[in-house]
Design a protein around this motif. Sequence first.
Motif, PDB file in Angstrom:
ATOM      1  N   TYR A  64       0.756  -1.143  -0.222  1.00  0.00           N
ATOM      2  CA  TYR A  64      -0.052  -0.107   0.096  1.00  0.00           C
ATOM      3  C   TYR A  64       0.778   1.532  -0.068  1.00  0.00           C
ATOM      4  CZ  TYR A  64      -3.618  -3.372   1.371  1.00  0.00           C
ATOM      5  OH  TYR A  64      -4.207  -4.617   1.352  1.00  0.00           O
ATOM      6  N   VAL A  65       2.038   1.387   0.535  1.00  0.00           N
ATOM      7  CA  VAL A  65       3.088   2.377   0.743  1.00  0.00           C
ATOM      8  C   VAL A  65       3.720   2.496  -0.670  1.00  0.00           C
ATOM      9  CG1 VAL A  65       5.073   3.227   1.705  1.00  0.00           C
ATOM     10  CG2 VAL A  65       3.204   2.510   3.241  1.00  0.00           C
ATOM     11  N   LEU A  92       3.915   5.793  -5.537  1.00  0.00           N
ATOM     12  CA  LEU A  92       3.911   6.115  -7.029  1.00  0.00           C
ATOM     13  C   LEU A  92       2.890   7.138  -7.343  1.00  0.00           C
ATOM     14  CD1 LEU A  92       3.571   2.180  -8.073  1.00  0.00           C
ATOM     15  CD2 LEU A  92       5.621   4.035  -8.596  1.00  0.00           C
ATOM     16  N   LEU A  93       2.122   7.314  -6.311  1.00  0.00           N
ATOM     17  CA  LEU A  93       0.846   8.414  -6.629  1.00  0.00           C
ATOM     18  C   LEU A  93       1.285   9.631  -5.962  1.00  0.00           C
ATOM     19  CD1 LEU A  93      -2.377   6.382  -5.827  1.00  0.00           C
ATOM     20  CD2 LEU A  93      -1.599   6.953  -7.956  1.00  0.00           C
ATOM     21  N   ILE A 124      -3.570  12.826  -3.890  1.00  0.00           N
ATOM     22  CA  ILE A 124      -4.186  11.674  -3.220  1.00  0.00           C
ATOM     23  C   ILE A 124      -3.000  10.871  -2.493  1.00  0.00           C
ATOM     24  CG2 ILE A 124      -4.119  10.214  -5.258  1.00  0.00           C
ATOM     25  CD1 ILE A 124      -6.867  10.323  -2.456  1.00  0.00           C
ATOM     26  N   GLY A 125      -1.849  10.849  -3.387  1.00  0.00           N
ATOM     27  CA  GLY A 125      -0.647  10.256  -2.814  1.00  0.00           C
ATOM     28  C   GLY A 125      -0.277  10.565  -1.337  1.00  0.00           C
ATOM     29  N   VAL A 149      -0.249   9.671   4.645  1.00  0.00           N
ATOM     30  CA  VAL A 149      -0.575   9.883   5.901  1.00  0.00           C
ATOM     31  C   VAL A 149      -1.630   8.940   6.507  1.00  0.00           C
ATOM     32  CG1 VAL A 149      -1.609  11.695   7.390  1.00  0.00           C
ATOM     33  CG2 VAL A 149       0.038  12.434   5.656  1.00  0.00           C
ATOM     34  N   ALA A 150      -2.572   8.675   5.639  1.00  0.00           N
ATOM     35  CA  ALA A 150      -3.637   7.855   6.149  1.00  0.00           C
ATOM     36  C   ALA A 150      -2.942   6.630   6.466  1.00  0.00           C
ATOM     37  CB  ALA A 150      -4.684   7.653   5.325  1.00  0.00           C
ATOM     38  N   LEU A 151      -2.204   6.058   5.567  1.00  0.00           N
ATOM     39  CA  LEU A 151      -1.629   4.647   5.961  1.00  0.00           C
ATOM     40  C   LEU A 151      -0.704   4.835   6.936  1.00  0.00           C
ATOM     41  CD1 LEU A 151      -0.650   3.379   2.442  1.00  0.00           C
ATOM     42  CD2 LEU A 151      -2.350   2.469   3.959  1.00  0.00           C
TER      43      LEU A 151
END
Length: 121
Positions: free
Chosen positions: A70-71, A76-77, A82-83, A88-90
């Motif tokens: 996921y990271v 990549l984004l 959104i990246g 931060v959310a992850l």
Amino acid sequence: MAYRDRSTMSRSQQRTWSIVVHAAAFAGVAVPFGSILGPFIVWIIKKPGSAEVDRQGKAAMNFQISMLIYVIVGVLLIRLPIGWVLLVALGIFWFVMLLVATIRVAHGRDPGYLLSIDFLK
């Protein structure tokens, strides 16, 4: 190859090492790839003595490998807004899930990792 008895640890030892295998991921805060290396080292060393520690180690490794994937997607984004939000959310999700999983295992329950892909069965 002879069957090796995997119950060489007491229940208390099994629970302690099950907790340690999950909590070892916090090494990722200070050491690059420590979130994967910490649980991996504990799991590899302690799994021969306990089927429970082996099961918990697989759960911890599945979650950490999933988070790494996921990271990578977040990185990549990174050129898109959104990246940054995803990374931060992850980070927050990873920290909270480690706390929850460690506490759940300490109380004799399954770690309950969300968004974990079963790579190791």
